[in-house]
Design an enzyme around this catalytic site. Structure first.
Site, PDB file in Angstrom:
ATOM      1  N   ASP A 197      31.412 -19.605 -23.414  1.00  0.00           N
ATOM      2  CA  ASP A 197      32.566 -20.737 -23.077  1.00  0.00           C
ATOM      3  C   ASP A 197      33.825 -20.174 -23.663  1.00  0.00           C
ATOM      4  O   ASP A 197      33.881 -19.419 -24.624  1.00  0.00           O
ATOM      5  CB  ASP A 197      32.232 -22.145 -23.169  1.00  0.00           C
TER       6      ASP A 197
ATOM      7  N   GLU B 133      30.883 -24.385 -27.542  1.00  0.00           N
ATOM      8  CA  GLU B 133      31.343 -24.132 -28.636  1.00  0.00           C
ATOM      9  C   GLU B 133      32.843 -24.685 -28.835  1.00  0.00           C
ATOM     10  O   GLU B 133      33.339 -25.518 -29.718  1.00  0.00           O
ATOM     11  CB  GLU B 133      31.514 -22.713 -29.098  1.00  0.00           C
TER      12      GLU B 133
HETATM   13  N1  BES Z   1      36.025 -18.555 -33.107  1.00  0.00           N
HETATM   14  C1  BES Z   1      36.853 -19.794 -33.153  1.00  0.00           C
HETATM   15  C2  BES Z   1      36.663 -20.000 -34.431  1.00  0.00           C
HETATM   16  C3  BES Z   1      37.431 -19.179 -35.280  1.00  0.00           C
HETATM   17  C4  BES Z   1      38.972 -19.066 -35.160  1.00  0.00           C
HETATM   18  C5  BES Z   1      37.057 -18.620 -36.700  1.00  0.00           C
HETATM   19  C6  BES Z   1      39.647 -18.026 -36.075  1.00  0.00           C
HETATM   20  C7  BES Z   1      37.532 -17.623 -37.403  1.00  0.00           C
HETATM   21  C8  BES Z   1      38.922 -17.539 -37.128  1.00  0.00           C
HETATM   22  C9  BES Z   1      36.137 -20.795 -32.302  1.00  0.00           C
HETATM   23  O1  BES Z   1      35.873 -20.437 -31.067  1.00  0.00           O
HETATM   24  C10 BES Z   1      36.930 -21.974 -32.181  1.00  0.00           C
HETATM   25  O2  BES Z   1      37.956 -22.022 -31.696  1.00  0.00           O
HETATM   26  N2  BES Z   1      36.629 -23.175 -32.800  1.00  0.00           N
HETATM   27  C11 BES Z   1      37.269 -24.388 -33.079  1.00  0.00           C
HETATM   28  C12 BES Z   1      36.332 -25.316 -33.266  1.00  0.00           C
HETATM   29  C13 BES Z   1      36.140 -26.590 -32.398  1.00  0.00           C
HETATM   30  C14 BES Z   1      36.515 -26.498 -31.048  1.00  0.00           C
HETATM   31  C15 BES Z   1      35.168 -27.563 -32.707  1.00  0.00           C
HETATM   32  C16 BES Z   1      38.315 -24.476 -33.764  1.00  0.00           C
HETATM   33  O3  BES Z   1      38.474 -23.679 -34.984  1.00  0.00           O
HETATM   34  O4  BES Z   1      39.447 -25.157 -33.650  1.00  0.00           O
HETATM   35 MN    MN Z   2      34.957 -18.614 -30.877  1.00  0.00          MN
HETATM   36 MN    MN Z   3      37.822 -20.810 -30.025  1.00  0.00          MN
END
Ligand code: BES
Ligand code: MN
Ligand code: MN
Length: 441
Positions: free
Chosen positions: A75, A135
């Site tokens: 997604d 996610e």
């Molecule tokens: N891939 C990201 C997380 C991430 C961003 C890891 C930058 C390392 C560096 C993930 O898809 C994401 O955006 N996670 C959200 C989590 C939430 C929606 C529960 C976030 O970190 O805001």
């Molecule tokens: Mn991600």
């Molecule tokens: Mn993300």
């Protein structure tokens, strides 16, 4: 590169998980990936959930061979604001050695590297893929799925690429992620909007009260979060760990952000503030008149979105409780405050030198010509803590993106060099794993 053409197909599917209008597209992305894995000899299962399906696939070759579980998400975030994209978000375009599209880096491009790495690969390794479509909305259905399917998911190592390298051309092994508590705060005053002349002087103004509340969440001079107990479970960084950290180019970061200072909690370096300190940030505020010109009104309601990034050993639920209690306590008399818990995720810390990390370090060095740096990251991947705990397996976080990939923003991109070297690294990892297993060496 023949891994590129299929990736462009994958990226063209607008699998925006938060938008009900794209529900079928999210499903199409899962089915597309499922077909690709089948073509590589996997058996695949699409597990329905009340929202978006979970894709599980496996290719088991030998019960005595090591088993790798790959996690990723198909997604993507909404592409808005559309006007700021140079080329449309779901018409993937290659320019200057980069592919531009929503999801190019987060996470379709990185996930695709794990699939493309298997093309024609000879290595006796059992493979499992766990790929979700939720996610970006906090993995609500994957967390219970993992708990309920420990046996099926069992693996010797969990491999994830959903983050960034520390710097360009700097192979990076990530051993920590921050967690998250995300709240919506609504503040109510009078029963309806009021004329600010007819009632100003006797009417409660929720925007003003929101300002008072906001000002008491963080101390201005020190940047300290003022929620009682907020820092209680924060694990300090050891000297040994600090020595492992690469140097942050603060000047480059300031330039990249277009700012003159990097504000944050007093007494900690920017790197520590990004990786090992919790934060609190309002992500949106609203209330009253936002349109053209003026409107003399005292609104009945105001609100904000409030997120807190967490570090080990903070617990998202516990922090939500602490925050809620404090918000109620500082809510001025005459106002009603409501808190809605949106999503959360637990922080993660893994052993940077676990046997599979050492193996990946070797693969990285062979492919990039230099040893990896060891980093934590500030973002959150909600399922990682769950996988680590439910499977008691070491997790390898191999970020293949770059910090300027524009995640969640217009013009998201993924550098094709990273795709290519990511694929080569993963192929090498599987070969090394097949040849020498995970015995401590
Ligand atoms: N891939 C990201 C997380 C991430 C961003 C890891 C930058 C390392 C560096 C993930 O898809 C994401 O955006 N996670 C959200 C989590 C939430 C929606 C529960 C976030 O970190 O805001
Ligand atoms: Mn991600
Ligand atoms: Mn993300």
């Amino acid at each position: 590169m023949n891994a590129l053409a299929p990736l462009l197909e994958f990226l063209a599917i607008p699998s925006v998980s938060t938008d009900p209008a794209h529900k079928e597209d999210v499903r199409r992305a899962a089915l597309w990936l499922s077909e690709r894995l089948r073509a590589l000899g996997f058996t695949t299962e699409l597990h329905e959930t009340p929202l978006h399906p979970i894709l599980y696939a496996e290719r088991l070759v030998d019960p005595k061979a090591p088993t790798v579980l790959v996690y990723g998400h198909y997604d993507v975030q909404p592409p808005d604001p559309l006007g700021l994209w140079t080329t449309p978000p779901f018409e993937p375009t290659v320019r200057e050695g980069k592919v531009f599209a929503r999801g190019a880096s987060d996470d379709k491009g990185q996930l695709w590297a794990h699939v493309a790495a298997l093309e024609g690969l000879e290595a006796r390794v059992n493979l499992k893929f766990l790929v979700e479509g939720e996610e970006e909305i906090g993995s609500p259905h994957l967390l219970p799925f993992v708990r309920a399917h420990r046996e099926k998911l069992r693996a010797d190592v969990v491999l994830i690429s959903d983050g960034a390298m520390f710097a360009p051309e700097t192979p990076t092994l990530t051993y920590g992620l921050r967690g998250l508590t995300y709240l919506e705060v609504r503040l109510k005053g009078a029963r309806r909007d009021l004329h600010s002349g007819a009632f100003g002087g006797v009417a409660p103004n929720p925007i003003q009260a929101l300002g008072w509340i906001l000002a008491r969440l963080k101390e201005e001079g020190t940047g300290q979060v003022l929620i009682p107990g907020f820092y209680d479970r924060v694990r300090p960084v050891s000297e040994e760990e600090r020595r492992l950290w690469p140097a942050l180019d603060e000047e480059a970061l300031r330039r990249e952000l277009g700012v003159e200072v990097l504000p944050g909690e007093a007494g900690y370096t920017p790197l520590e503030r990004l990786w090992a300190r919790p934060t609190l940030d309002p992500n949106g505020v609203w209330g009253g008149y936002q349109g053209e010109g003026s409107k003399t009104v005292i609104p009945a309601e105001a609100g904000m979105k409030l997120s807190m990034r967490l570090v080990p050993d903070q617990d998202p639920e516990e922090v939500a409780e602490l925050a809620e209690r404090y918000l109620q306590e500082i809510c001025p008399p005459g106002y009603r405050l409501e808190v809605v818990r949106l999503h959360g995720g637990r922080p993660v810390l893994t052993d940077p030198f676990s046997p599979p990390m050492r193996l990946m370090a070797r693969a990285l060095e062979e492919v990039w010509g230099r040893p990896p740096v060891y980093a934590r990251e500030g973002g959150t991947i909600p399922v990682v803590a769950e996988l680590q705990e439910a499977l008691s397996a070491p997790v390898v976080l191999l970020g293949l993106g770059l910090n300027d990939d524009n995640l969640h923003a217009p013009n998201e991109k993924f550098d094709l060099v990273n795709l290519e070297k990511g694929i080569a690294t993963l192929r090498r990892f599987h070969q090394l794993l097949a040849a020498q297993g995970l015995g401590h060496s």
